[in-house]
Enzyme design. Structure first.
Site, PDB file in Angstrom:
ATOM      1  N   PHE A  26       0.943  -1.209   0.154  1.00 17.60           N
ATOM      2  CA  PHE A  26       0.023  -0.039  -0.055  1.00 17.60           C
ATOM      3  C   PHE A  26       0.855   1.218   0.106  1.00 17.60           C
ATOM      4  CE2 PHE A  26      -2.407   3.573   1.737  1.00 17.60           C
ATOM      5  CZ  PHE A  26      -3.576   3.456   0.919  1.00 17.60           C
ATOM      6  N   ASP A  57       9.360   2.508   1.598  1.00 22.08           N
ATOM      7  CA  ASP A  57       8.369   3.312   2.004  1.00 22.08           C
ATOM      8  C   ASP A  57       8.183   3.242   3.552  1.00 22.08           C
ATOM      9  OD1 ASP A  57       5.917   4.562   2.959  1.00 22.08           O
ATOM     10  OD2 ASP A  57       4.610   3.525   0.980  1.00 22.08           O
ATOM     11  N   LYS A 112       2.631  10.018   8.014  1.00 17.87           N
ATOM     12  CA  LYS A 112       2.113   9.665   9.164  1.00 17.87           C
ATOM     13  C   LYS A 112       2.513  10.203  10.416  1.00 17.87           C
ATOM     14  CE  LYS A 112      -0.723   5.811   7.706  1.00 17.87           C
ATOM     15  NZ  LYS A 112      -0.547   5.468   6.352  1.00 17.87           N
TER      16      LYS A 112
HETATM   17  C1  PLP Z   1      -0.772   5.643   4.881  1.00 21.03           C
HETATM   18  C2  PLP Z   1       0.321   5.039   4.125  1.00 21.03           C
HETATM   19  C3  PLP Z   1       0.493   5.861   2.795  1.00 21.03           C
HETATM   20  C4  PLP Z   1      -0.309   6.854   2.302  1.00 21.03           C
HETATM   21  O1  PLP Z   1      -0.391   8.012   3.133  1.00 21.03           O
HETATM   22  P1  PLP Z   1      -1.381   9.116   3.123  1.00 21.03           P
HETATM   23  O2  PLP Z   1      -0.697  10.329   4.259  1.00 21.03           O
HETATM   24  O3  PLP Z   1      -2.660   8.398   3.438  1.00 21.03           O
HETATM   25  O4  PLP Z   1      -1.526   9.684   1.600  1.00 21.03           O
HETATM   26  C5  PLP Z   1       1.650   5.279   1.893  1.00 21.03           C
HETATM   27  N1  PLP Z   1       2.257   4.201   2.284  1.00 21.03           N
HETATM   28  C6  PLP Z   1       2.086   3.654   3.512  1.00 21.03           C
HETATM   29  C7  PLP Z   1       3.020   2.281   3.983  1.00 21.03           C
HETATM   30  C8  PLP Z   1       1.113   4.098   4.119  1.00 21.03           C
HETATM   31  O5  PLP Z   1       0.927   3.136   5.320  1.00 21.03           O
END
Ligand code: PLP
Length: 396
Positions: free
Chosen positions: A139, A224, A253
Site C-alpha cells: 500500500f 516506504d 504519518k
Molecule cells: C498511509 C500510507 C501511505 C499513504 O499515506 P497518506 O498520507 O494516506 O497519503 C503510503 N504508504 C504507506 C506504507 C502507508 O501506510
C-alpha cells in the site's frame, strides 16, 4: 455542542461517502485515551492510523504549534523559512541521507519518489519507458501514481488506466523480484514493514538481496517508511535495523504527529542526479507550521527518549499478544516489529472483534482481510498493554 447521533447525521448528509466509519464521534484526547462526544473513554491502540506517536495533548508539541501559529503559518516555497531549515536538518541527520523534500501527505511523498526515480533513469539514457517493480499486497497511497504501485487490484481497477511501466513481485521472495528486472527497471519500491497489507516485516535476507540487486543494476531502492518509520519499530526508520540503506525513503504519518506532512528523502547519489528547479513543487509542502511540527517531533523523540521507550515496551506487548495466540483458537498468529503488531484472526470476521473492542472502550483497526492491527501511540506504558489485553480478551 453536537452529540454523536447529530454528528453522524450531519457528516453523512454533507461529506462524500467514501468511508464506512465506526459509529463513534471522537471529541478530544489525553495521553493514550480518546473521548467521544458523550464523554466515553477509549484506550487508543490505533493512534489515528499510526500517526499520533506522542499521545494526545503533549504540551511541548502543542506549545510549539501555538507559537508558530502566532509567528507565521504559511509563506510558500518562493522564500526561505526558518522551520523548514530546522526540520530538514533533523530528517537528514536522523536518516543519514542527503536531502529532503516535504509534502502534505504520504501519497505525495510516493509521487515525489516515483518522479525522482524516473528522472534519475532519464538522465542516464533520455528514454521514457522506465519500469518500477512494486510488491503485491503493498500500500502506497491513493493518488494515481501511488495507486499504480499499490499491489491491490480492488483499489486499482475502477481507476485504470494507471501510470505505465509498473510490475509486481512477491514480497519476501527475492527470485520473484529478480524475475521482474529488465534493462528498463529504474526502481524497486517496498514497505520495510508492510502495513495495510497485513503487517509483514521484510525478511532481512530479502531486503539485503533486493539492495544487492539494486546495486548490481543501478536501480534505485525506494523504502516506504510512511507507516513503519518514526520510531514505530524501535528504530527511527525500520531499515536501520537491517543494515541496508535506501536510495529514496518516504515518510508521513507520525512525521508530523497529526499535522498533515510527508517527505521524500534522497541519498547523495540520487539527490545529485535527479530533480532540479522546475521539476517538482508544492504550495503547502514544507510550510512553517508543518515544519515546526516535524522539528518539535524530533526534539521530543530525543528529550523523551521515545525510541528507548519503544524498545522497552514492545517486547512486553509481543509477549502478551503471544499469550493470546496460545490461549484462543480464533487468534492464529502474531506478526510485527516493535509497536507495529498484527494478530491473525480466524473463524470470525476481524471486524466483529474490532466492533466489540470499541463497545468495550478500545480502539483497534484491521489490516488486510483478517489481521487485527495494533499501532498504539509510542508513549504507551505496560499498564496500557495490560488494559488493552483485558479488553481484547472480552472480544475474542
Ligand atoms: C498511509 C500510507 C501511505 C499513504 O499515506 P497518506 O498520507 O494516506 O497519503 C503510503 N504508504 C504507506 C506504507 C502507508 O501506510
Amino acid at each position: 455542542m453536537m452529540n454523536t447521533e447529530q454528528c453522524m447525521n450531519k457528516t453523512e448528509q454533507y461529506v462524500l461517502h467514501t468511508y464506512n466509519r465506526f459509529k463513534i464521534a471522537l471529541e478530544k484526547g489525553k495521553g493514550v485515551y480518546l473521548y467521544d462526544a458523550e464523554g466515553k473513554k477509549y484506550l487508543d491502540f490505533a493512534a489515528g492510523i499510526a500517526v499520533f506517536a506522542l499521545g494526545y495533548g503533549n504540551e511541548a508539541y502543542n506549545q510549539a504549534l501555538k507559537d508558530q501559529i502566532d509567528r507565521v503559518i504559511h509563506t510558500s516555497n518562493l522564500y526561505y523559512n526558518l522551520p523548514l531549515a530546522e526540520a530538514a536538518k533533523k530528517v537528514v541527520k536522523e536518516s543519514g541521507m542527503d536531502k529532503v523534500f516535504f509534502t502534505n501527505s504520504g501519497t505525495e511523498a510516493i509521487e515525489g519518489a516515483i518522479k525522482t526515480a524516473r528522472k534519475y533513469a532519464w538522465l542516464k539514457d533520455h528514454k521514457t519507458d522506465h519500469e518500477i517493480i512494486a510488491m503485491k499486497h503493498s500500500f502506497h497511497g491513493r493518488s494515481l501514481g501511488a495507486l499504480s504501485v499499490t499491489g491491490n487490484t480492488h483499489y486499482q481497477e475502477p481507476f485504470k488506466p494507471l501510470i505505465g511501466g509498473i510490475k509486481f513481485a512477491d514480497f519476501n521472495d527475492l527470485e520473484s523480484v529478480k524475475s521482474q528486472i529488465t534493462d528498463r527497471t529504474c526502481a524497486i519500491i517496498l514497505e520495510t514493514v508492510q502495513g495495510e497489507g497485513g503487517i509483514y516485516p521484510a525478511d532481512p535476507e530479502f531486503l539485503k538481496g533486493v539492495r544487492a540487486l539494486c546495486d548490481e543494476h543501478d536501480i534505485l531502492l525506494i523504502l516506504d517508511e510512511i507507516q513503519c518509520g518514526m520510531g514505530r519499530t524501535g528504530w527511527m526508520f525500520a531499515w536501520q535495523d537491517y543494515g541496508v540503506q535506501p536510495d529514496i525513503m518516504t515518510c508521513a504519518k507520525a512525521l508530523g504527529c497529526g499535522i498533515p506532512v510527508g517527505a521524500f528523502v534522497l541519498n547523495k547519489k540520487t539527490a545529485e542526479n535527479s530533480l532540479v528547479p522546475g521539476d517538482h513543487g508544492t504550495t503547502y509542502g514544507g510550510n512553517p507550521l508543518a515544519c515546526a511540527a516535524v522539528s518539535k517531533v524530533f526534539d521530543i523523540f530525543e528529550e523523551q527518549k521515545i525510541i528507548e521507550h519503544v524498545r522497552e515496551t514492545a517486547p512486553y506487548l509481543e509477549e502478551k499478544l503471544d499469550e493470546l495466540v496460545d490461549k484462543y483458537d480464533s487468534v492464529a498468529a502474531r506478526r510485527g516489529k516493535g509497536l507495529m503488531q498484527g494478530l491473525v484472526i480466524t473463524g470470525k470476521p476481524v471486524g466483529e472483534v474490532i466492533n466489540k473492542a470499541i463497545e468495550n472502550g478500545l480502539l483497534v483497526i484491521s489490516a488486510g482481510s483478517d489481521v487485527l492491527r495494533l499501532v498504539p501511540p509510542l508513549v504507551i506504558e505496560k499498564e496500557h498493554v495490560d488494559e488493552m489485553i483485558s479488553i481484547l480478551e472480552k472480544c475474542l
